[in-house]
Design a protein around this motif. Structure first.
Motif, PDB file in Angstrom:
ATOM      1  N   ALA A 187      21.347  43.667  29.897  1.00 42.29           N
ATOM      2  CA  ALA A 187      20.804  42.480  30.559  1.00 42.29           C
ATOM      3  C   ALA A 187      21.950  41.609  31.065  1.00 42.29           C
ATOM      4  O   ALA A 187      21.763  40.756  31.942  1.00 42.29           O
TER       5      ALA A 187
ATOM      6  N   TRP B  20      24.891  37.716  33.880  1.00 43.21           N
ATOM      7  CA  TRP B  20      23.538  38.182  33.601  1.00 43.21           C
ATOM      8  C   TRP B  20      22.836  38.544  34.915  1.00 43.21           C
ATOM      9  O   TRP B  20      23.224  38.075  35.982  1.00 43.21           O
TER      10      TRP B  20
ATOM     11  N   LYS C 138      20.165  33.587  28.175  1.00 43.64           N
ATOM     12  CA  LYS C 138      19.904  34.345  29.402  1.00 43.64           C
ATOM     13  C   LYS C 138      19.494  35.781  29.097  1.00 43.64           C
ATOM     14  O   LYS C 138      18.582  36.320  29.703  1.00 43.64           O
ATOM     15  N   TRP C 139      20.170  36.438  28.146  1.00 43.76           N
ATOM     16  CA  TRP C 139      19.913  37.855  27.888  1.00 43.76           C
ATOM     17  C   TRP C 139      18.676  38.086  27.023  1.00 43.76           C
ATOM     18  O   TRP C 139      17.933  39.020  27.231  1.00 43.76           O
TER      19      TRP C 139
ATOM     20  N   HIS D 234      24.577  37.079  38.140  1.00 34.77           N
ATOM     21  CA  HIS D 234      24.957  35.670  37.996  1.00 34.77           C
ATOM     22  C   HIS D 234      26.179  35.560  37.089  1.00 34.77           C
ATOM     23  O   HIS D 234      26.282  36.295  36.102  1.00 34.77           O
TER      24      HIS D 234
ATOM     25  N   LYS E  15      16.491  44.703  24.153  1.00 30.99           N
ATOM     26  CA  LYS E  15      17.416  44.215  25.179  1.00 30.99           C
ATOM     27  C   LYS E  15      18.838  44.441  24.689  1.00 30.99           C
ATOM     28  O   LYS E  15      19.108  44.312  23.495  1.00 30.99           O
TER      29      LYS E  15
ATOM     30  N   GLU F 122      19.592  38.455  37.268  1.00 31.76           N
ATOM     31  CA  GLU F 122      18.416  37.601  37.481  1.00 31.76           C
ATOM     32  C   GLU F 122      17.981  37.776  38.927  1.00 31.76           C
ATOM     33  O   GLU F 122      18.810  37.614  39.835  1.00 31.76           O
ATOM     34  N   GLY F 123      16.730  38.122  39.134  1.00 33.31           N
ATOM     35  CA  GLY F 123      16.206  38.295  40.495  1.00 33.31           C
ATOM     36  C   GLY F 123      16.995  39.321  41.288  1.00 33.31           C
ATOM     37  O   GLY F 123      17.215  39.142  42.495  1.00 33.31           O
TER      38      GLY F 123
ATOM     39  N   GLY G 101      16.372  35.451  25.886  1.00 35.80           N
ATOM     40  CA  GLY G 101      15.212  34.577  26.095  1.00 35.80           C
ATOM     41  C   GLY G 101      14.972  33.519  25.037  1.00 35.80           C
ATOM     42  O   GLY G 101      13.924  32.874  25.030  1.00 35.80           O
TER      43      GLY G 101
END
Ligand SMILES: NC(=O)c1ccc[n+]([C@@H]2O[C@H](COP(=O)([O-])OP(=O)(O)OC[C@H]3O[C@@H](n4cnc5c(N)ncnc54)[C@H](OP(=O)(O)O)[C@@H]3O)[C@@H](O)[C@H]2O)c1
Length: 281
Positions: free
Chosen positions: A61, A94, A258-259, A101, A7, A96-97, A261
């Motif tokens: 990410a 970051w 966030k990036w 964000h 990542k 997400e989905g 985990g």
């Protein structure tokens, strides 16, 4: 299925060379055995929008955002956290989905370090005095309001900027003249320097700590040098001093999680690493 792909995250700014974020995140990547990288990316102001809207294509990410791109990052984010909205700026992005964000983690970083370094700082329910009215002050005022502080006084060299900040946050926040800062410092429970005064040993916010209340706390968000003249004078008069490095370390935690985990820990080892870098600079 667990992905073995490395990542990637980065910090963007203009200039960016000074950033210590890669030191912090690279330390955590190694500490938690994560296959990944965190780099500095010099991004010109005219290129920010294009850069953050193509993070995935670039293999990132997410990223941290520093001066002068925090407002542009805020505008570019599809989803914004409460602090970013209150401050109007984002320092952490970051994906997400499928959405970008944006968060402002300076509020979290400052308040977490204050809670850890000066537990019970609000025991007397006294006013908080903020010196400065820039971007960092805005994030910190929001933190104190969220923590339930009933009265926050803002003293800034340019009165107009203090007024704007007070107007933005409403009746619990009051602007005062810069020259009146020592008149109110004696009643404050927490005094925070968010100005650039003291950076690299230059200047001082000029607070007379000798008349401060017992148990008062002095926090400086300047961290080069680590022990500013503001902190030295406060500690010499018996106040609890809270340095700016803790804010820098704690604000990095949410982005890393966030990036990559893993929620990373701010440890003495990490602190020592950054202190050595500051002292060697
Ligand atoms: N520890 C951390 O993690 C962290 C995070 C963010 C920022 N910081 C540090 O916090 C400081 C402020 O950052 P920022 O982003 O809020 O900067 P900013 O938006 O540029 O605000 C600078 C503030 O300093 C004041 N100031 C500058 N020179 C002054 C002087 N000679 N006398 C009195 N006041 C003066 C400005 O007053 P005017 O409005 O009158 O110009 C303004 O209130 C910087 O040193 C930055 O490195 C630390």
């Amino acid at each position: 299925m667990t992905s073995t792909t490395a990542k990637r995250a980065c910090v963007i700014g203009w200039p960016i060379e000074h950033s210590r974020s890669p030191l912090i995140h690279s330390y955590w990547l190694k500490r938690y055995g994560i296959k990944g990288s965190y780099t500095k990316e010099a991004v010109k102001p005219e290129d920010v929008k294009a850069f953050v809207s193509t993070l995935a294509e670039r293999g990132f990410a997410g990223c941290n955002v520093t001066v002068p791109h925090k407002e542009a990052a805020f505008s570019a984010a599809d989803v914004k956290d409460d602090s970013a909205i209150a401050v109007g700026a984002a320092n952490t992005l970051w994906l997400e989905g499928g959405k970008l964000h944006g968060a402002n983690t300076d509020t979290y970083g400052f308040m977490t370090h204050l809670d850890l370094s000066a537990p019970g700082w609000n025991a007397q329910n006294a006013p908080v005095l903020i010196l400065g009215a820039g971007g960092a002050a805005r994030a910190i005022v929001y933190g104190f309001l969220k923590a339930g502080v009933a009265r926050i006084l803002i003293a800034n060299r340019s009165r107009r900027r203090a007024d704007q900040l007070a107007d933005h946050f409403g009746e619990k926040v009051c602007a005062i003249d810069w020259d009146k800062r020592n008149d109110v410092a004696c009643e404050a429970g927490v005094i925070v320097n968010t100005t650039t005064l003291g950076m690299k040993g230059v200047g001082d916010p000029g607070i007379d700590f000798s008349r401060c209340r017992a148990g008062a706390v002095a926090a400086d968000i300047v961290y080069v040098p680590l022990e500013t003249s503001f902190l030295k004078s406060a500690r010499a008069k018996g106040l609890t001093g809270v340095d700016g490095l803790g804010m820098l370390l704690h604000q990095a935690v949410p982005g890393f999680e966030k990036w990559f985990g893993v929620r990373p820990q701010v440890t003495q080892d990490l602190r020592d690493l950054i202190v050595a870098d500051i002292e060697g600079a």
